[in-house]
Design a protein around this motif. Sequence first.
Motif, mmCIF file in Angstrom:
data_model
loop_
_atom_site.group_PDB
_atom_site.id
_atom_site.type_symbol
_atom_site.label_atom_id
_atom_site.label_comp_id
_atom_site.label_asym_id
_atom_site.label_seq_id
_atom_site.Cartn_x
_atom_site.Cartn_y
_atom_site.Cartn_z
ATOM 1 N N SER A 1 57.597 63.067 105.614
ATOM 2 C CA SER A 1 56.473 63.195 104.631
ATOM 3 C C SER A 1 55.047 63.959 105.066
ATOM 4 O O SER A 1 54.446 63.710 105.811
ATOM 5 C CB SER A 1 56.203 61.821 104.773
ATOM 6 N N ALA A 2 55.105 65.042 104.062
ATOM 7 C CA ALA A 2 53.984 65.864 104.278
ATOM 8 C C ALA A 2 53.597 66.819 103.078
ATOM 9 O O ALA A 2 54.379 66.642 101.987
ATOM 10 C CB ALA A 2 54.225 66.884 105.579
ATOM 11 N N SER A 3 52.575 67.629 103.052
ATOM 12 C CA SER A 3 52.219 68.488 101.992
ATOM 13 C C SER A 3 52.888 69.838 102.289
ATOM 14 O O SER A 3 52.675 70.325 103.393
ATOM 15 C CB SER A 3 50.655 68.515 101.981
ATOM 16 N N ASN A 4 53.692 70.482 101.455
ATOM 17 C CA ASN A 4 54.394 71.434 101.507
ATOM 18 C C ASN A 4 53.327 72.616 101.790
ATOM 19 O O ASN A 4 53.674 73.692 102.606
ATOM 20 C CB ASN A 4 55.153 71.741 100.314
ATOM 21 N N SER A 5 52.227 72.848 100.925
ATOM 22 C CA SER A 5 51.428 73.564 100.956
ATOM 23 C C SER A 5 50.751 74.015 102.442
ATOM 24 O O SER A 5 50.388 74.883 102.959
ATOM 25 C CB SER A 5 50.488 74.215 99.804
ATOM 26 N N GLU A 6 50.257 72.639 102.807
ATOM 27 C CA GLU A 6 49.590 72.556 104.127
ATOM 28 C C GLU A 6 50.557 73.003 105.364
ATOM 29 O O GLU A 6 50.168 73.398 106.126
ATOM 30 C CB GLU A 6 49.075 70.979 104.274
ATOM 31 N N LEU A 7 51.769 72.603 105.075
ATOM 32 C CA LEU A 7 52.905 73.008 106.111
ATOM 33 C C LEU A 7 52.958 74.641 106.183
ATOM 34 O O LEU A 7 52.956 75.219 107.209
ATOM 35 C CB LEU A 7 54.108 72.242 106.029
ATOM 36 N N GLN A 8 52.986 75.015 104.786
ATOM 37 C CA GLN A 8 52.976 76.529 104.926
ATOM 38 C C GLN A 8 51.817 77.136 105.654
ATOM 39 O O GLN A 8 52.077 78.212 106.245
ATOM 40 C CB GLN A 8 53.089 76.933 103.281
ATOM 41 N N GLN A 9 50.765 76.518 105.321
ATOM 42 C CA GLN A 9 49.523 77.206 105.891
ATOM 43 C C GLN A 9 49.480 77.058 107.684
ATOM 44 O O GLN A 9 49.106 78.054 108.260
ATOM 45 C CB GLN A 9 48.155 76.273 105.564
#
Length: 577
Positions: A451-459
């Motif tokens: 459970s996480a934010s896709n865009s933040e993990l990409q960052q």
Amino acid sequence: MNENTARLSPYYRSLTRNMVLLVMVISLTPMVLVTGIILNQFSASHHEKIHAHLGELVLKHKQNIDGFLSEKLHNIRFLADTIDVDQCGQPNMIEGQLARLQGAYGPVFVDLGVISEQGLQVAYSGPFKLEQARYTDADWFKRALESRDFTSDVFLGLRGTPHFIIATQKSCQDQKWIIRATIDFLEFNRLVEKVRIGETGFAYILNREGQFQTKPLFDFTPDLDIYNRYFSNLERMGKEVEIQERLDGKGVKSIYVSALLKGGDWLLVYKQAYSDAFSDLRNAQTVDVLFFLFGGLAVVGMAIWMSAKMVGRIATADKEKEIMNEQVIETGKLASVGELAAGIAHEINNPVAIMVEEAGWLQDLMEDGAFKSEADIKEFERALNQIRTQGKRCKEITHKLLSFARKTDSRIEDCEIGHLIEEVVALSAQRAKYSKVDVVTRLEPKLPAISASNSELQQVFLNLINNAMDAMDKTGGTLEISAKQESGHIVIGVSDDGPGIPKANLARIFDPFFTTKPVGSGTGLGLSICYGIIHKMGGEITVKSALGVGTTFEIRIPVKTDEPTENVAVSVTDTHS
């Protein structure tokens, strides 16, 4: 975040509750201690005051009663010294003496008599028919013969009513004579009845056999063992007054104040219920408790109001901080995109050059009029397909770039780590080629979702990959990215074989604005942003590095669960080859 949101959030409700409890403890603890100390000191002082007052009261009445008995005994002694025993048989002789006593002291003297050594009352004056009465076997008479002056216990005697006798000896013609007077029991009892305080306080007198010498205000049966101890304690300790607090025969806590009378033959006892004696103390304690309760309620109300106010401000500050963090993350993402710009521009330039070349070739064919034969048509189709293919390729590249560069979406959703890593690696491929860096991925298949934010993990992944490429920019090297499941977590490793990080810098690499890059080449926010994002997900980020060997960043993110974790641990290890 407004105050309504703060009230709905479990975190802010918990914060409010803890602040209320803290303020209450800090505020109420001194109040409780001070109130308790004051009440305790006041209670002890009031106890001493009550005990001293009751002791003084009983001592005063002891002196009054002993003075009364002593006075009456001296009256009879004076009468005995002045009376002529030879004239006792004359009529009206005794009547005159009794009349003078009653005239001087009132009806306290009931009767008067003269008794021979043989126990015969030879003269009598009084309301009873006791002339020629014999007292040979009377206990009081026997004891009166043994001492010069004697005061008897209260008894019924020949008259059948409670009374006691005061007697003295007189020797005449080698014979002992007893001059005795009866004391009015009611007058004596009224003297003791005056010892009254409150609703339950009263006094009474007992002899050593536990028999009442006065009529008590309330009917009860005295415990001889207890009163014998009073006699014993007063005699042994030489005290004039003794005060005890104990349960009476009905189980009511009472105060007993005792003193010896009549040379130790009688015991004067004052009894009062504890609650009655200390009613003023109880009232004061009640008032203090009420003031304490009102003060406590005021403190609680103030604590709740202040805590809610402060938590509301904290929530607003947190919201502003969250917005600022999103802006920082967005800035960091744009910086990362800027670092990729050269490679992406080159990657887009290749298909664009092909499309331009194919378009020029089509134009040349059209100018030559070569569009009627089947071969020319096939050449047209081939050139158009090539243009379409390269256009799609450009579209995919720009789509990935735009997808990453769009405004940060911090919504929590199910994420597939493998797919995200592959997207970021694809974006970094061209830069890796220019930096002579071989990117190797070791991704465990079918990793569970997190459970996480896709865009933040990409960052996060892009920052770590860019940092590794920056470290190997001059010499090239190998960048290895791995992902696996381990102990309820997904573990992502980003390792390079670059120059490594100096030990002195390891402890600060996650600090905001800390960077070892030349001025203008970095903001110092990349790793700080990574730490903040992983922290928000409830994960853990660690780094190991050794000079000349390389650096490894390891991220541990919990797999999807119903209860989110709020803590993050950051550890830094220096490994020497």
